[in-house]
Design an enzyme around this catalytic site. Structure first.
Site, mmCIF file in Angstrom:
data_model
loop_
_atom_site.group_PDB
_atom_site.id
_atom_site.type_symbol
_atom_site.label_atom_id
_atom_site.label_comp_id
_atom_site.label_asym_id
_atom_site.label_seq_id
_atom_site.Cartn_x
_atom_site.Cartn_y
_atom_site.Cartn_z
ATOM 1 N N ASP A 64 0.899 -1.046 -0.161
ATOM 2 C CA ASP A 64 -0.098 0.022 0.100
ATOM 3 C C ASP A 64 0.930 1.388 0.279
ATOM 4 O OD1 ASP A 64 -2.521 -1.266 0.396
ATOM 5 O OD2 ASP A 64 -1.821 -1.979 2.384
ATOM 6 N N ASP A 66 0.013 4.688 1.581
ATOM 7 C CA ASP A 66 -0.368 5.954 2.223
ATOM 8 C C ASP A 66 0.335 6.908 2.111
ATOM 9 O OD1 ASP A 66 -2.240 3.661 2.711
ATOM 10 O OD2 ASP A 66 -1.135 3.300 4.486
ATOM 11 N N ASP A 140 3.491 3.573 15.815
ATOM 12 C CA ASP A 140 3.566 2.507 16.880
ATOM 13 C C ASP A 140 5.388 2.123 16.829
ATOM 14 O OD1 ASP A 140 0.965 2.217 17.342
ATOM 15 O OD2 ASP A 140 0.893 0.455 15.832
#
Length: 439
Positions: A64, A66, A140
């Protein structure tokens, strides 16, 4: 372990110019580039963010692309007619292109204050808009906190992610225990990225994982299931599950599998072999269904459980499909799998059990090919057969259908069935109104 109240050192911001990193625009999705350039040309910051930057830096193709920006969701929507604002807690924008391609754009945000949930687990309130620096620190893992700036093609690192990539480690941003307390799901994410990258988990992060592994049970079943499906779809599920067991997390996610490994003939190698074959399938480009994915790690223990139950009772009066359904429901209770998915898993595993019993006879009963979900079950048989010692020298998924031993077996079975059918044209007899054909 750091002393109570001692602040963690804040990494210095590092900016790599284009000649200092390997990221090239030719390796970035063209639709993502269109979004980046339109945002930039309208005066907004436009960064490629997260895992895509990490993958491009280590020479992998991202799944992906993003994008992070200082434009608000409404401002993004005004720029892209092909966009849709989604989300409740925090609104993000999906920009749709031909071929079902979606680029996800998120406004930079920061962490908000904590609030206590009803279970006593600290959770985060809705995130609020912030700066790019604040956005990096709310992520994270340091290796996922990197930005690629389309304005000057630099890589921006506020969190020490570049050094972690160079050192080959996975490290939580901030204090690991504090971040895992905020959201225990981060434990599974740290392990997943260790499995994907082959990086070692940093010592403080590892210590916190071992200490807080049971806290994952405090998360909602839906979120846990979502994370497990990400692992099963990643192409690295074998290594992820190995690490789950090493760190004591598998007993929370799949307690029955752990119990089977410790107390029955099922070995960890059988489960890992099944997952390794699933990884091969995913890497080949196949996108298995949710029931198929969840059935794979359950195959060794469930098939063995059926065989033992049938052996004890000599097969008398056992409703095998109901037995499988009950077994799956109880084994996966903590994940709250939907009834529909449990039903499909039951059918897949039941057909696999039936077909496995005939493999030694080099025969697959043709009536099974008429059953619902046969094609999915037949693909799953490629995994279960190899787990139980069949066709171990044959690659999975097969590179050529003509050399696939299971397909050859199926063709052979159809020929045998065809000969029998031509010799006996009379319909099967009916006794007490019940067709005696096997079903």
């Amino acid at each position: 372990m750091r002393s109570e109240g001692k602040p963690l050192p804040t990494p210095k911001t590092v900016i790599l110019s284009r000649d200092k990193h390997p990221i090239s625009r030719k390796n970035i999705d063209q639709n993502a580039l269109k979004v980046l350039y339109r945002l930039h040309n309208h005066g907004y910051k436009a960064y490629l963010v997260g895992g895509s930057v990490r993958d491009l830096l280590i020479g992998r193709k991202p799944k992906d692309f993003d994008i992070g920006t200082d434009a608000t969701p409404r401002e993004i929507k005004r720029l892209f007619a092909n966009s849709l604002i989604i989300g409740r807690r925090f609104k993000i924008v999906h920009i749709r292109f031909k071929g079902n391609s979606i680029i996800e754009v998120t406004t930079f945000r920061k962490k908000s204050e904590e609030e206590k949930s009803q279970k006593g687990l600290p959770t985060l309130k809705d995130n609020t808009f912030g700066t790019s620096v604040e956005d990096a620190f709310r992520r994270d893992l340091a290796i996922n906190g990197l930005f690629y700036n389309i304005a000057d093609f630099t890589v921006i690192d506020h969190v020490g992610g570049i050094k972690d990539i160079e050192d080959g480690i996975v490290r939580v941003i901030g204090d690991p225990e504090e971040r895992f307390t905020e959201d225990p799901v981060r434990i599974t994410r740290a392990i997943r990225h260790s499995a994907r990258t082959g990086f070692t988990i940093e010592k403080e992060t590892e210590r916190a994982i071992r200490k807080m592994s049971d806290s994952i049970a405090l998360c909602s079943s839906h979120r846990i299931q979502e994370e497990i499906l990400k692992d099963l779809r990643s192409g690295y599920s074998k290594e992820a599950f190995r690490l789950f067991r090493e760190y004591g997390i598998l007993k929370v996610l799949f307690p029955y599998i752990c119990e089977s490994i410790e107390n029955t003939d099922i070995t960890e190698e059988m489960v890992l072999k099944a997952l390794g074959l699933l990884d091969n399938l995913v890497i080949s480009g196949v996108e298995p269904s949710v029931p198929f994915l969840l059935a794979v790690p359950m195959i060794p223990s469930t098939i063995t459980y059926i065989d033992k139950t049938v052996s004890k009772s000599n097969g008398d009066g056992i409703d095998i499909p109901r037995l499988i359904h009950t077994h799956l429901f109880e084994s996966l209770r903590s994940l709250e799998i939907s009834k529909g998915n449990i039903d499909v898993m039951k059918n897949l595993i039941y057909l696999n059990w039936k077909m496995l019993r005939n493999l030694d006879k080099n025969f697959i009963p043709t009536y099974l090919t008429k059953k619902n979900h046969f094609h999915k079950a037949f693909n799953l048989l490629g995994i279960s057969a190899r787990v139980f010692g069949h066709f171990t020298d044959s690659p999975y998924p097969p590179t050529d259908h003509n050399t696939d031993p299971l397909r050859r077996l199926l063709k052979s079975s159809r020929k045998k069935w065809g000969k029998k059918s031509s010799q006996k044209k009379s319909r099967p007899s009916l006794q007490n109104g019940t067709d005696t054909r096997r079903s």
